[in-house]
Design a protein around this motif. Structure first.
Motif, PDB file in Angstrom:
ATOM      1  N   ALA A 329     -15.676  15.588  23.070  1.00 54.94           N
ATOM      2  CA  ALA A 329     -14.678  15.377  24.115  1.00 54.94           C
ATOM      3  C   ALA A 329     -13.947  16.673  24.458  1.00 54.94           C
ATOM      4  N   LEU A 330     -13.612  17.467  23.435  1.00 52.45           N
ATOM      5  CA  LEU A 330     -12.936  18.738  23.682  1.00 52.45           C
ATOM      6  C   LEU A 330     -13.841  19.691  24.449  1.00 52.45           C
ATOM      7  N   MET A 331     -15.106  19.747  24.053  1.00 53.73           N
ATOM      8  CA  MET A 331     -16.039  20.625  24.740  1.00 53.73           C
ATOM      9  C   MET A 331     -16.234  20.175  26.185  1.00 53.73           C
ATOM     10  N   ALA A 332     -16.253  18.855  26.417  1.00 52.88           N
ATOM     11  CA  ALA A 332     -16.443  18.347  27.775  1.00 52.88           C
ATOM     12  C   ALA A 332     -15.344  18.850  28.703  1.00 52.88           C
ATOM     13  N   ARG A 333     -14.116  18.936  28.197  1.00 50.37           N
ATOM     14  CA  ARG A 333     -13.015  19.436  29.037  1.00 50.37           C
ATOM     15  C   ARG A 333     -13.227  20.898  29.402  1.00 50.37           C
ATOM     16  N   VAL A 334     -13.582  21.703  28.405  1.00 51.84           N
ATOM     17  CA  VAL A 334     -13.744  23.133  28.651  1.00 51.84           C
ATOM     18  C   VAL A 334     -14.978  23.398  29.512  1.00 51.84           C
ATOM     19  N   VAL A 335     -16.102  22.735  29.188  1.00 52.47           N
ATOM     20  CA  VAL A 335     -17.315  22.900  29.987  1.00 52.47           C
ATOM     21  C   VAL A 335     -17.077  22.415  31.411  1.00 52.47           C
ATOM     22  N   GLY A 336     -16.359  21.290  31.540  1.00 44.37           N
ATOM     23  CA  GLY A 336     -16.084  20.741  32.873  1.00 44.37           C
ATOM     24  C   GLY A 336     -15.248  21.683  33.723  1.00 44.37           C
ATOM     25  N   LEU A 337     -14.209  22.266  33.141  1.00 46.93           N
ATOM     26  CA  LEU A 337     -13.379  23.215  33.890  1.00 46.93           C
ATOM     27  C   LEU A 337     -14.196  24.455  34.267  1.00 46.93           C
ATOM     28  N   GLY A 338     -15.042  24.915  33.339  1.00 48.15           N
ATOM     29  CA  GLY A 338     -15.901  26.049  33.662  1.00 48.15           C
ATOM     30  C   GLY A 338     -16.831  25.727  34.814  1.00 48.15           C
ATOM     31  N   TYR A 339     -17.373  24.520  34.833  1.00 47.82           N
ATOM     32  CA  TYR A 339     -18.299  24.120  35.890  1.00 47.82           C
ATOM     33  C   TYR A 339     -17.580  24.037  37.232  1.00 47.82           C
ATOM     34  N   VAL A 340     -16.327  23.574  37.219  1.00 48.56           N
ATOM     35  CA  VAL A 340     -15.540  23.562  38.458  1.00 48.56           C
ATOM     36  C   VAL A 340     -15.381  24.985  38.992  1.00 48.56           C
ATOM     37  N   GLY A 341     -15.142  25.939  38.089  1.00 45.82           N
ATOM     38  CA  GLY A 341     -15.040  27.330  38.495  1.00 45.82           C
ATOM     39  C   GLY A 341     -16.334  27.850  39.091  1.00 45.82           C
ATOM     40  N   LEU A 342     -17.463  27.463  38.499  1.00 40.68           N
ATOM     41  CA  LEU A 342     -18.771  27.898  38.996  1.00 40.68           C
ATOM     42  C   LEU A 342     -18.992  27.413  40.429  1.00 40.68           C
ATOM     43  N   LEU A 343     -18.528  26.189  40.728  1.00 41.57           N
ATOM     44  CA  LEU A 343     -18.671  25.647  42.065  1.00 41.57           C
ATOM     45  C   LEU A 343     -17.642  26.230  43.027  1.00 41.57           C
ATOM     46  N   ALA A 344     -16.429  26.478  42.519  1.00 41.05           N
ATOM     47  CA  ALA A 344     -15.337  26.924  43.385  1.00 41.05           C
ATOM     48  C   ALA A 344     -15.470  28.387  43.794  1.00 41.05           C
ATOM     49  N   GLY A 345     -16.073  29.213  42.928  1.00 38.07           N
ATOM     50  CA  GLY A 345     -16.140  30.645  43.200  1.00 38.07           C
ATOM     51  C   GLY A 345     -16.784  30.997  44.527  1.00 38.07           C
ATOM     52  N   PRO A 346     -18.025  30.554  44.769  1.00 35.16           N
ATOM     53  CA  PRO A 346     -18.665  30.884  46.042  1.00 35.16           C
ATOM     54  C   PRO A 346     -17.886  30.378  47.253  1.00 35.16           C
ATOM     55  N   ALA A 347     -17.328  29.147  47.155  1.00 36.14           N
ATOM     56  CA  ALA A 347     -16.565  28.603  48.281  1.00 36.14           C
ATOM     57  C   ALA A 347     -15.291  29.407  48.525  1.00 36.14           C
ATOM     58  N   LEU A 348     -14.632  29.813  47.448  1.00 34.73           N
ATOM     59  CA  LEU A 348     -13.404  30.601  47.590  1.00 34.73           C
ATOM     60  C   LEU A 348     -13.682  31.926  48.284  1.00 34.73           C
ATOM     61  N   ILE A 349     -14.718  32.620  47.836  1.00 36.87           N
ATOM     62  CA  ILE A 349     -15.048  33.907  48.442  1.00 36.87           C
ATOM     63  C   ILE A 349     -15.480  33.710  49.894  1.00 36.87           C
ATOM     64  N   GLY A 350     -16.219  32.654  50.174  1.00 39.78           N
ATOM     65  CA  GLY A 350     -16.627  32.377  51.543  1.00 39.78           C
ATOM     66  C   GLY A 350     -15.442  32.148  52.458  1.00 39.78           C
ATOM     67  N   GLY A 351     -14.423  31.423  51.958  1.00 39.01           N
ATOM     68  CA  GLY A 351     -13.220  31.209  52.762  1.00 39.01           C
ATOM     69  C   GLY A 351     -12.451  32.493  53.001  1.00 39.01           C
ATOM     70  N   LEU A 352     -12.314  33.309  51.965  1.00 40.75           N
ATOM     71  CA  LEU A 352     -11.588  34.568  52.110  1.00 40.75           C
ATOM     72  C   LEU A 352     -12.315  35.535  53.040  1.00 40.75           C
ATOM     73  N   ALA A 353     -13.652  35.460  53.040  1.00 37.02           N
ATOM     74  CA  ALA A 353     -14.437  36.392  53.857  1.00 37.02           C
ATOM     75  C   ALA A 353     -14.223  36.191  55.346  1.00 37.02           C
ATOM     76  N   HIS A 354     -13.629  35.054  55.732  1.00 34.79           N
ATOM     77  CA  HIS A 354     -13.291  34.857  57.137  1.00 34.79           C
ATOM     78  C   HIS A 354     -12.093  35.710  57.549  1.00 34.79           C
ATOM     79  N   TRP A 355     -11.294  36.129  56.556  1.00 37.10           N
ATOM     80  CA  TRP A 355     -10.040  36.830  56.857  1.00 37.10           C
ATOM     81  C   TRP A 355     -10.052  38.282  56.405  1.00 37.10           C
ATOM     82  N   ILE A 356     -10.790  38.584  55.364  1.00 34.52           N
ATOM     83  CA  ILE A 356     -10.826  39.943  54.828  1.00 34.52           C
ATOM     84  C   ILE A 356     -12.272  40.334  54.566  1.00 34.52           C
ATOM     85  N   PRO A 357     -12.577  41.639  54.437  1.00 37.53           N
ATOM     86  CA  PRO A 357     -13.949  42.059  54.134  1.00 37.53           C
ATOM     87  C   PRO A 357     -14.448  41.444  52.829  1.00 37.53           C
TER      88      PRO A 357
END
Length: 393
Positions: A329-357
């Motif tokens: 259960a403890l590992m599921a929380r940490v792995v789950g948060l890491g996986y959210v980061g893996l998904l969020a990273g590309p989307a975050l950079i894509g959103g920022l790229a509309h406004w900055i280089p």
């Protein structure tokens, strides 16, 4: 059956990591074919990939408690079979909603096996006198590389996607069932759990800190996965074929680094691996941000991959060892948060790229890596104190 020997269990865990990397990689290389077969747009595919990610997160949260209740030896083969069955569906999809259902199953199966195999890896590592976690993650990368080669061969031979993915599903099921007999059961023995003095529960704050660092490190990894080649092409002006080497330098460095991390971790400990690894990653990505030269930028991506390579395995190992009674259960929380980061990273950079280089947007993962440097101390071993025991009653 009696508990398998640690050496056999270690090889079995290598097998599951390789198998998972192979299955995920084979799905990825067939995404363009599946998109054409279902007649969906890029934007619709993007939304369906979010379904895949959400289902994977759900599978992780379900698998964690099940690992603690059933034991990894029962859960991991079952998760492998579940993933194998799910591999049949994407190739059979004919519309957006059938593909959505297929990705719901595939994501859930992948999330389940992700937590199950990482939880079992922690169990096997406890039976060894030295760290061995990072090599398991390196085998996942090897599985992805094998999938790329197999996928290139089957696509070149015009083998139908449904046939390739179904064959992968059968292979995954068979290997999971055969390999399962060599696994170990990580549940505490009855005599350990019947003590009159209850063991101290790990701090919730500590679990969230480990999860936050995993989020930061895997967000940075996701940025490299999706944006390295595009940066080389759009910012540095390379050809498409040359741009592929940007991600290639990152991926190769990460794989090599993971094979080397365990021996280094045995000498310097997990805190140093995360602290200096995150610092090296920040330096490497800073080179990418400011370099006008292609070779220097590729060197930066390699340093970025090398720096990130050891951090996530150390975080997963630390989470799994906080409390053996609730390791899954403890590992599921940490792995789950890491996986959210893996998904969020590309989307975050894509959103920022509309406004900055695009290269300036990379300063966000640089900052996250520097934050991980500051908080790496959370991986330091913390022996339970008398007050902690008393407070847990």
């Amino acid at each position: 059956m009696t508990t398998a020997l640690p050496r056999a269990a270690r090889v079995a865990t290598w097998t599951y990591f390789t198998l998972n990397g192979f299955a995920v990689g084979l799905w990825v290389v067939h995404i363009p074919n599946i998109e054409r077969a279902t007649g969906i747009s890029h934007s619709a595919l993007g939304g369906l990939l979010l379904v895949l990610g959400g289902a994977a997160f759900l599978g992780m949260q379900v698998a964690g408690p099940l690992a603690d209740r059933w034991g990894q030896r029962k859960l991991l083969p079952a998760a492998g079979v579940l993933l194998g069955i799910a591999m049949f569906f994407p190739g059979l999809a004919t519309s957006w909603w059938t593909l959505g259902l297929a990705l719901l199953c595939l994501g859930f199966g992948n999330g389940t096996i992700d937590v199950a195999m990482n939880s079992h890896a922690v169990v096997v590592e406890r039976a060894y006198p030295r760290p061995i976690m990072a090599a398991f993650h390196a085998m996942w990368s090897i599985g992805g590389a094998i999938a790329a080669l197999v996928g290139a061969a089957t696509l070149g031979a015009e083998v139908p996607t449904a046939v390739t993915l179904s064959a992968c599903g059968v292979f995954t099921i068979v290997v999971s069932l055969v390999t399962g007999r060599f696994l170990m059961d990580g549940r505490p023995q009855a005599e350990e759990t019947s003590s009159d003095v209850p063991a101290a529960k790990p701090s919730t704050r500590l679990v969230w800190l480990l999860g936050a660092i995993a989020f930061a490190m895997m967000l940075a990894e996701g940025v490299a996965n999706d944006w390295a080649a595009l940066h080389a092409e759009d910012v540095l002006g390379t050809s498409t074929s040359t741009a592929a080497f940007a991600y290639g330098s990152f991926a190769v460095a990460m794989t090599v680094g993971r094979f080397a991390t365990d021996r280094v971790a045995a000498l310097v400990g997990p805190v140093a691996i995360v602290r200096y690894g995150a610092a090296l990653a920040a330096f490497g990505l800073t080179l990418v941000v400011f370099s006008p030269w292609v070779p220097l930028a590729f060197a930066g991506w390699a340093l970025f991959g090398l720096g990130l390579s050891g951090s996530v395995p150390q975080l997963f190992s630390a989470a799994g060892n906080l409390d053996q009674r609730s390791s899954g259960a403890l590992m599921a929380r940490v792995v789950g948060l890491g996986y959210v980061g893996l998904l969020a990273g590309p989307a975050l950079i894509g959103g920022l790229a509309h406004w900055i280089p695009l290269n300036v947007a990379f300063l966000v993962p640089v900052a996250l890596c520097l934050l991980a440097v500051g908080f790496a101390n959370v991986l330091a071993p913390r022996p339970a104190s008398t007050e902690e025991h008393a407070g847990s009653r």
